[in-house]
Design an enzyme around this catalytic site. Sequence first.
Site, short mmCIF file in Angstrom:
data_model
loop_
_atom_site.label_atom_id
_atom_site.label_comp_id
_atom_site.label_asym_id
_atom_site.label_seq_id
_atom_site.Cartn_x
_atom_site.Cartn_y
_atom_site.Cartn_z
N ARG A 67 -35.13 -112.21 -48.14
CA ARG A 67 -34.35 -111.37 -47.22
C ARG A 67 -34.07 -112.11 -45.91
NH1 ARG A 67 -35.97 -106.26 -44.18
NH2 ARG A 67 -38.08 -106.91 -44.62
N HIS A 111 -27.33 -91.96 -40.24
CA HIS A 111 -28.21 -91.46 -41.28
C HIS A 111 -27.88 -89.98 -41.55
CE1 HIS A 111 -31.69 -91.25 -43.84
NE2 HIS A 111 -32.02 -90.12 -43.24
N VAL A 146 -37.48 -98.34 -40.94
CA VAL A 146 -36.36 -97.76 -41.70
C VAL A 146 -36.02 -96.41 -41.06
CG1 VAL A 146 -35.63 -96.86 -43.95
CG2 VAL A 146 -36.99 -98.96 -43.83
C1 GRF Z 1 -23.18 -91.89 -45.45
O1 GRF Z 1 -23.63 -90.65 -45.91
C2 GRF Z 1 -24.17 -92.45 -44.45
O2 GRF Z 1 -24.80 -91.47 -43.69
C3 GRF Z 1 -25.16 -93.14 -45.31
O3 GRF Z 1 -24.41 -93.70 -46.37
C4 GRF Z 1 -23.21 -92.95 -46.54
C5 GRF Z 1 -22.08 -93.92 -46.41
O4 GRF Z 1 -20.85 -93.36 -46.71
N1 GRF Z 1 -25.91 -94.11 -44.55
P1 GRF Z 1 -19.52 -94.17 -46.46
O5 GRF Z 1 -19.63 -95.48 -47.22
O6 GRF Z 1 -19.38 -94.40 -44.97
O7 GRF Z 1 -18.42 -93.31 -46.99
#
Ligand code: GRF
Length: 203
Positions: A67, A111, A146
């Site tokens: 990573r 998130h 995280v």
């Molecule tokens: C979203 O629900 C975001 O909160 C999460 O992953 C999803 C991404 O959706 N981290 P997109 O690719 O922006 O449509």
Amino acid sequence: MPVTRMAVFISGRGSNFMAIHREAEKGAIRGEIALVVSDDPQAPGLAYAREKGIEAAVFAKGKGEARADYFERVSSFLDEKKIDLIVLAGFMKVLSPNIVKKYRHRILNIHPALLPSFPGTHAQKQAIDYGVKWTGCTVHFVDEGVDTGPIILQQAVPVLEGDTEESLSERILEQEHRIFPEAVRLFCEGRLEVQGRRVRIKP
Ligand code: GRF
């Protein structure tokens, strides 16, 4: 104040990336999406980037590649492109400690829950399974954990009777598309001040 050069990281459909791009195009954000980075060559969001003339780079992680090494490669590329801000918009890899340190308080993530509840994957399903009546979304700075960094903006969303993971995700997503561009706008105006765990929004 110079215009912020952003790199948006995606792994999938990229609807948050598109929402931010729309606001930037309107001139509502003092920033430019200089680059889109995806760890998946198949990410549907890449097509949108190319269509809009935004440089789209695929960084696939090599089999057995550490990573730390993977993110060294990404980080050198960001240096080359003079990136000021990293925006994680559905990027599915946990960043290496080195890149987090280098971009301290210059990495934003969205998130789909009210942190610190339901970190990690399937946050919407976690909320339904737990039985909470309200969940939502959070934009935060990224630290070494995280979904643990200082919180910038949150929006509550009710969990309705009969909600499925899909229906709840859809309603949360609408709010993500509102608060994520808003947080990016505040960052680009230099209005976010981190004081320990707290983020003050300067007037
Ligand atoms: C979203 O629900 C975001 O909160 C999460 O992953 C999803 C991404 O959706 N981290 P997109 O690719 O922006 O449509």
